[in-house]
Design an enzyme around this catalytic site. Structure first.
Site, PDB file in Angstrom:
ATOM      1  N   ARG A  80      37.296  13.929  34.444  1.00  0.00           N
ATOM      2  CA  ARG A  80      36.890  14.858  35.494  1.00  0.00           C
ATOM      3  C   ARG A  80      37.755  16.111  35.536  1.00  0.00           C
ATOM      4  NH1 ARG A  80      32.503  15.505  36.507  1.00  0.00           N
ATOM      5  NH2 ARG A  80      33.040  17.671  36.056  1.00  0.00           N
ATOM      6  N   LYS A 115      41.500  38.379  43.649  1.00  0.00           N
ATOM      7  CA  LYS A 115      40.628  37.444  44.379  1.00  0.00           C
ATOM      8  C   LYS A 115      40.413  36.205  43.518  1.00  0.00           C
ATOM      9  CE  LYS A 115      38.410  41.187  46.908  1.00  0.00           C
ATOM     10  NZ  LYS A 115      37.175  41.956  47.150  1.00  0.00           N
ATOM     11  N   LYS A 147      47.006  50.694  49.688  1.00  0.00           N
ATOM     12  CA  LYS A 147      45.675  50.592  50.284  1.00  0.00           C
ATOM     13  C   LYS A 147      45.676  51.184  51.687  1.00  0.00           C
ATOM     14  CE  LYS A 147      43.219  47.200  48.712  1.00  0.00           C
ATOM     15  NZ  LYS A 147      42.592  45.875  48.487  1.00  0.00           N
ATOM     16  N   GLU A 178      44.469  53.898  46.950  1.00  0.00           N
ATOM     17  CA  GLU A 178      43.086  53.633  47.330  1.00  0.00           C
ATOM     18  C   GLU A 178      42.579  54.767  48.217  1.00  0.00           C
ATOM     19  OE1 GLU A 178      41.355  49.613  48.813  1.00  0.00           O
ATOM     20  OE2 GLU A 178      41.753  50.815  50.608  1.00  0.00           O
ATOM     21  N   ASP A 199      37.149  53.353  46.735  1.00  0.00           N
ATOM     22  CA  ASP A 199      36.782  52.114  47.403  1.00  0.00           C
ATOM     23  C   ASP A 199      35.430  52.207  48.100  1.00  0.00           C
ATOM     24  OD1 ASP A 199      37.237  49.449  48.378  1.00  0.00           O
ATOM     25  OD2 ASP A 199      37.735  50.333  50.320  1.00  0.00           O
TER      26      ASP A 199
END
Length: 265
Positions: A80, A115, A147, A178, A199
């Protein structure tokens, strides 16, 4: 492996064959890009593991990816975990490759993001490379990416001072900013940075940003992020940017269907 059998495999211990030998085949049940062989081989390290393939190879439905052999209980213990990694990493590589193929003929590079599933980042980013994509940054220590939430904490005029200070101490590290508006793009093009991230901008604004770059600072690279899909990636690539980043290739890639068939001896 420890997580899957913290106190042993009680099913195989009482219902398997302790000394029984077996052979098996790992078979692809769908077309895709293979990734995760080294992990699978490690899972089956108490058994034989033979393959004619390498990570990054294109495989078709019905392909025998590998043949294994050894004690039945050892094979069942590893089954598995080995398949989980093969399916997930091959799924990431396959999803990446779909978008990379759509970019063929352009100069745009497909980038991944952070991510990723905690604990699996290095493997998932490796799978992106196997699919033909490129890694953006491995972690927060790799490069600067300022950002909107960072900018919200800076006073007016402080950004340039911070950039100069960082350049003095960490000159080898890249700096990316950004931008959510064309005004920000215009301002950022006057700064000593490497990349500007556009963005979630619509195509019309992206093209205007590209024109501003050509006029003010052609050395700075432009990256697109947000809302990237198979339907629009080719159009976005035609805007004149350098990079397109996509979180979906790691956080939402469907597992490639791979199975293991065992034959007890």
């Amino acid at each position: 492996m420890r997580e899957d059998a913290p106190r042993g495999d009680i099913t195989s211990r009482y219902f398997g064959g302790r000394w029984q030998m077996a052979k098996g085949k790992i078979i692809a049940k769908a077309n895709g890009v293979l990734c995760g062989l080294a992990v699978a081989r490690y899972c089956f390290r108490k058994s034989s593991f033979c393959t004619d393939y390498a990570d990054g190879d294109q495989i078709k439905k019905g392909t025998v990816i590998a043949e294994i052999g050894g004690r039945l209980n050892d094979l069942l213990l590893a089954e598995r975990v080995a398949l989980n990694f093969l399916q997930h990493l091959s799924g990431v590589a396959t999803e990446t490759n779909k978008l990379v193929k759509l970019l063929k003929g352009t100069k745009v590079k497909l980038l991944d993001t952070r991510k990723t599933i905690p604990g699996l980042r290095e493997l998932e980013k490796y799978a992106v490379c196997c699919g033909g994509g490129q890694n953006h940054r491995l972690d927060l220590s790799d490069m600067v990416l300022v950002k909107d939430n960072h900018l919200a904490g800076l006073r007016s005029g402080a950004l340039l001072k911070r950039i100069k200070r960082f350049r003095f101490w960490r000159s080898a590290k890249k700096i990316e900013l950004e931008a959510a508006t064309l005004r920000q793009v215009e301002d950022f093009l006057t700064l000593p940075v490497n990349i500007i991230l556009l963005d979630n901008m619509p195509l019309a604004k992206i093209k205007k940003a590209v024109a501003l770059r050509a006029k003010l600072n052609p050395q700075i690279k432009l990256e697109i992020s947000g809302g990237v899909s198979e339907k629009n990636i080719r159009t976005l690539a035609g805007s004149g940017v350098d990079y397109i980043s996509c979180g979906r290739i790691t956080h939402s890639a469907a597992a490639l269907d791979i199975t293991l068939l065992l034959d007890a001896q």
